[in-house]
Design a protein around this motif. Sequence first.
Motif, PDB file in Angstrom:
ATOM      1  N   PRO A 416       1.243  -1.235  -0.521  1.00 38.49           N
ATOM      2  CA  PRO A 416       0.117  -0.369  -0.148  1.00 38.49           C
ATOM      3  C   PRO A 416       0.576   1.177   0.041  1.00 38.49           C
ATOM      4  CG  PRO A 416      -1.124  -1.771   1.727  1.00 38.49           C
ATOM      5  CD  PRO A 416       0.236  -2.041   1.990  1.00 38.49           C
ATOM      6  N   CYS A 417       2.041   0.983   0.368  1.00 39.60           N
ATOM      7  CA  CYS A 417       2.858   2.233   0.317  1.00 39.60           C
ATOM      8  C   CYS A 417       3.575   2.570  -0.807  1.00 39.60           C
ATOM      9  CB  CYS A 417       3.667   2.379   1.712  1.00 39.60           C
ATOM     10  SG  CYS A 417       3.132   2.171   3.139  1.00 39.60           S
ATOM     11  N   LEU A 418       3.885   1.840  -2.085  1.00 38.91           N
ATOM     12  CA  LEU A 418       4.587   1.837  -2.791  1.00 38.91           C
ATOM     13  C   LEU A 418       4.257   2.814  -4.281  1.00 38.91           C
ATOM     14  CD1 LEU A 418       5.122  -2.196  -3.714  1.00 38.91           C
ATOM     15  CD2 LEU A 418       6.315  -0.463  -2.834  1.00 38.91           C
ATOM     16  N   PHE A 419       4.039   4.150  -3.915  1.00 38.97           N
ATOM     17  CA  PHE A 419       2.983   5.164  -4.242  1.00 38.97           C
ATOM     18  C   PHE A 419       4.018   4.887  -6.069  1.00 38.97           C
ATOM     19  CE2 PHE A 419       2.936   7.047  -0.065  1.00 38.97           C
ATOM     20  CZ  PHE A 419       2.063   6.617   0.171  1.00 38.97           C
ATOM     21  N   TYR A 420       5.192   5.140  -5.623  1.00 37.92           N
ATOM     22  CA  TYR A 420       6.098   5.186  -7.325  1.00 37.92           C
ATOM     23  C   TYR A 420       5.471   4.251  -8.212  1.00 37.92           C
ATOM     24  CZ  TYR A 420       9.010   5.815 -10.904  1.00 37.92           C
ATOM     25  OH  TYR A 420       9.233   5.875 -12.143  1.00 37.92           O
ATOM     26  N   PRO A 421       5.498   2.795  -7.432  1.00 37.34           N
ATOM     27  CA  PRO A 421       5.008   2.104  -9.058  1.00 37.34           C
ATOM     28  C   PRO A 421       3.002   2.510  -9.427  1.00 37.34           C
ATOM     29  CG  PRO A 421       6.366   0.704  -7.726  1.00 37.34           C
ATOM     30  CD  PRO A 421       6.349   2.514  -6.718  1.00 37.34           C
ATOM     31  N   PHE A 422       2.578   2.480  -8.355  1.00 30.45           N
ATOM     32  CA  PHE A 422       1.171   3.653  -8.860  1.00 30.45           C
ATOM     33  C   PHE A 422       1.284   4.135 -10.192  1.00 30.45           C
ATOM     34  CE2 PHE A 422       0.424   0.271  -4.787  1.00 30.45           C
ATOM     35  CZ  PHE A 422      -0.263  -0.369  -5.934  1.00 30.45           C
ATOM     36  N   PHE A 423       1.876   5.555  -9.172  1.00 24.82           N
ATOM     37  CA  PHE A 423       1.994   6.198 -10.104  1.00 24.82           C
ATOM     38  C   PHE A 423       2.581   6.749 -11.620  1.00 24.82           C
ATOM     39  CE2 PHE A 423       1.116   9.006  -6.061  1.00 24.82           C
ATOM     40  CZ  PHE A 423       0.786   9.224  -6.371  1.00 24.82           C
ATOM     41  N   LEU A 424       3.733   5.140 -11.597  1.00 28.29           N
ATOM     42  CA  LEU A 424       3.944   5.433 -12.710  1.00 28.29           C
ATOM     43  C   LEU A 424       3.103   4.263 -13.320  1.00 28.29           C
ATOM     44  CD1 LEU A 424       6.621   5.238 -14.142  1.00 28.29           C
ATOM     45  CD2 LEU A 424       7.508   3.164 -13.701  1.00 28.29           C
ATOM     46  N   ALA A 425       2.112   3.770 -13.188  1.00 33.65           N
ATOM     47  CA  ALA A 425       1.134   3.003 -13.763  1.00 33.65           C
ATOM     48  C   ALA A 425       0.338   4.149 -14.754  1.00 33.65           C
ATOM     49  CB  ALA A 425       0.359   1.858 -13.124  1.00 33.65           C
ATOM     50  N   CYS A 426      -0.140   5.042 -13.356  1.00 33.57           N
ATOM     51  CA  CYS A 426      -1.180   5.768 -14.140  1.00 33.57           C
ATOM     52  C   CYS A 426      -0.103   6.508 -15.292  1.00 33.57           C
ATOM     53  CB  CYS A 426      -1.420   6.316 -12.932  1.00 33.57           C
ATOM     54  SG  CYS A 426      -1.950   5.752 -11.772  1.00 33.57           S
ATOM     55  N   ALA A 427       0.884   6.687 -15.270  1.00 28.03           N
ATOM     56  CA  ALA A 427       1.462   7.794 -15.918  1.00 28.03           C
ATOM     57  C   ALA A 427       1.634   6.858 -17.946  1.00 28.03           C
ATOM     58  CB  ALA A 427       2.731   8.546 -15.861  1.00 28.03           C
ATOM     59  N   VAL A 428       2.465   5.709 -17.399  1.00 23.32           N
ATOM     60  CA  VAL A 428       2.402   5.163 -18.965  1.00 23.32           C
ATOM     61  C   VAL A 428       0.364   5.010 -19.448  1.00 23.32           C
ATOM     62  CG1 VAL A 428       1.258   2.808 -17.947  1.00 23.32           C
ATOM     63  CG2 VAL A 428       3.397   3.410 -19.606  1.00 23.32           C
ATOM     64  N   LEU A 429       0.367   4.664 -18.546  1.00 20.41           N
ATOM     65  CA  LEU A 429      -1.410   4.260 -19.715  1.00 20.41           C
ATOM     66  C   LEU A 429      -2.092   5.511 -19.934  1.00 20.41           C
ATOM     67  CD1 LEU A 429      -3.036   2.215 -16.618  1.00 20.41           C
ATOM     68  CD2 LEU A 429      -2.161   1.034 -18.803  1.00 20.41           C
ATOM     69  N   LEU A 430      -1.627   6.993 -19.194  1.00 16.91           N
ATOM     70  CA  LEU A 430      -2.119   8.302 -19.482  1.00 16.91           C
ATOM     71  C   LEU A 430      -1.095   8.353 -20.780  1.00 16.91           C
ATOM     72  CD1 LEU A 430      -3.601  10.343 -18.978  1.00 16.91           C
ATOM     73  CD2 LEU A 430      -1.973  11.536 -18.096  1.00 16.91           C
ATOM     74  N   SER A 431      -0.416   8.305 -20.930  1.00 21.24           N
ATOM     75  CA  SER A 431       0.599   8.297 -21.960  1.00 21.24           C
ATOM     76  C   SER A 431       0.474   7.558 -23.502  1.00 21.24           C
ATOM     77  CB  SER A 431       2.336   7.816 -21.944  1.00 21.24           C
ATOM     78  OG  SER A 431       2.785   6.748 -21.427  1.00 21.24           O
ATOM     79  N   ILE A 432      -0.095   6.262 -23.525  1.00 19.26           N
ATOM     80  CA  ILE A 432      -0.295   5.640 -23.951  1.00 19.26           C
ATOM     81  C   ILE A 432      -1.891   5.815 -24.744  1.00 19.26           C
ATOM     82  CG2 ILE A 432      -2.125   3.156 -24.680  1.00 19.26           C
ATOM     83  CD1 ILE A 432       0.415   1.942 -22.621  1.00 19.26           C
ATOM     84  N   MET A 433      -2.686   6.360 -23.945  1.00 22.96           N
ATOM     85  CA  MET A 433      -4.615   7.365 -23.973  1.00 22.96           C
ATOM     86  C   MET A 433      -3.806   8.341 -25.069  1.00 22.96           C
ATOM     87  SD  MET A 433      -6.446   4.686 -23.341  1.00 22.96           S
ATOM     88  CE  MET A 433      -5.560   3.921 -23.500  1.00 22.96           C
TER      89      MET A 433
END
Length: 440
Positions: A416-433
Motif C-alpha cells: 500500500p505504500c508503493l506510491f511510485y510504482p502506482f503513479f508510474l502505472a497511471c503515467a504510462v497508461l495516460l501516455s498511451i491514451m
Amino acid sequence: MKQYDNPPKARAAALLPILVFLVLYLGAGIWYEYIAPIEGQMGFYVMSVVVAFGLALIVAFFQNRKRDFLGNIELCAKNIGDVNITIMLFIFLMAGAFGGIAKAAGGVESTAHLLLNFVPGTFAVPGLFLIACLISMSMGTSVGTITVLVPIAASVAASAGFSLPLTVGTVVGGAMFGDNLSFISDTTIAATRTQGTRMQDKFYANLKIALPAALATLALLFVMAFQSAAVDLGTFDYSLLLALPYFIVLIMALIGINVFCVLGTGIILFFAFGIAAGTTTLSTAFSAMGAGTNGMFETMIVTILAASISAIMRDGGGFEALLNFVRRYFKGTRGGRLGIGLMTILMDIATANNTVAIVVAGPIAKTISEEYDIEPRDSASLLDTFSCIAQGIIPYGAQLLIASALAGITSLSIIPCLFYPFFLACAVLLSIMLTGKQTQ
C-alpha cells in the motif's frame, strides 16, 4: 499498420516451449514460496531460471519438426549471433565488473551517506526517495539500492515514529525509478538491445513517463512530511573520493557517451580510487570484478537460451499466432502499446524478474512494434516501464522480499505504500491514451 510478406503460418502450438517454462518456473516458485517453503530460501529462486529455460528449449527442439536437429541448432546460432544479442552480452559483463568493483571499494555506501548528510530532518522520507532514485540510477540496480538504504530507512522510522512500511516502500519506489532509467541497468540494456535503439533515445522517452510519476510521489511525500514530526538523521561518514565515480558515470551517460566507455571509465576510477583510499587492494579489486561478472552469468545464459527459444518459436509460427491475437483485440498504435505492456506485465508476474521478462518478451515486442509503427525507443520504454511496475509491486519479487527481510515486516504490508510504482502505472497508461488517434 505494416504488413509483411510470407510470414510463417500462424501456429499457437509453437508457443508451447514458453508455456512449459512458465509452468515449471512459476509452479515451482508458488510451491516453494507458499505451499512448502524452504527455510532461508526465496521460493522463486529454488528452481533455477536457467534449468527451466533449458527444459523449454528441449521441448522447442522436439516440437519444431520441419527442421532436423542441426537445422534447429543453426537457427539458434544465427539468432544468438545477432549483433544486438552480442552487444548485450558484452555490456552485461562490463556492468557486472563495474558493480563488483564499486561495491568492494565502498562507493555505494559513500554516495548514500554523502547524500543523507544534506537531507533536513523534516523531509527525511522525501529525502530517502530522492536518494534512492539517484543511487539506483548511478549503480544500475534496484536490489543493491534496497540493500543499502532499507536499514537506514528502518532506523529513521524507529527514531522518528514514522510508519516502517512507508519508509521502506519509499526506498523501493525510488530504487525502481533508477532501475527503470539507469543507463547501466540490466533492464535498460535488455530493452534497448532487443528493440535496436540507443540508450539515450530510450532514456528521454522513458523520462516523459517516469518523471511525472516521481514528481507526484514527491509531492505526496512532502505533504505527509509536513504533517509528521521532524527527525535528526545525525551525520554519516563518507569519502568524497569514493562517491565521485558514480557522479562521473551518471554525467557521462546523460550526455550520450557510449556505454562501453562509461562502464570502462567507472571501472578504472573505482579501481584506482579504491586502492588510493585503502578500501581495496590490487588482489581484492580483481576478485571483486570477477565476482561481479560471475553474478551476471545467469542473466547471460538466460539471454542465450531465450534467443534460441524465440528463434524456434518464430520459425514455427508462434510469433505470428501472437500477432493474430494482438490484431484481433488491440487496434491501432494504442492497442499495440497496450499489447506490449500487458505481455510484459504477465511475463514479469510469471518470472518474478524484470530483466528475464524483458529478454523473453523483447523479440515479440519488436515484431509488434514493427507491425504497429511504434518507434523502437518507445517499445523499449514500454518494456522497461511495465516490467518495473510489475516487479516493484509483486510481493514475491526479489525487491520486496529483500526489503521486507531487512526491515522485519511482510512484503504485503509494503504494497500500500508503493506510491511510485502506482503513479508510474497511471503515467504510462495516460501516455498511451494520449498517443495519436487509433487507426483501424
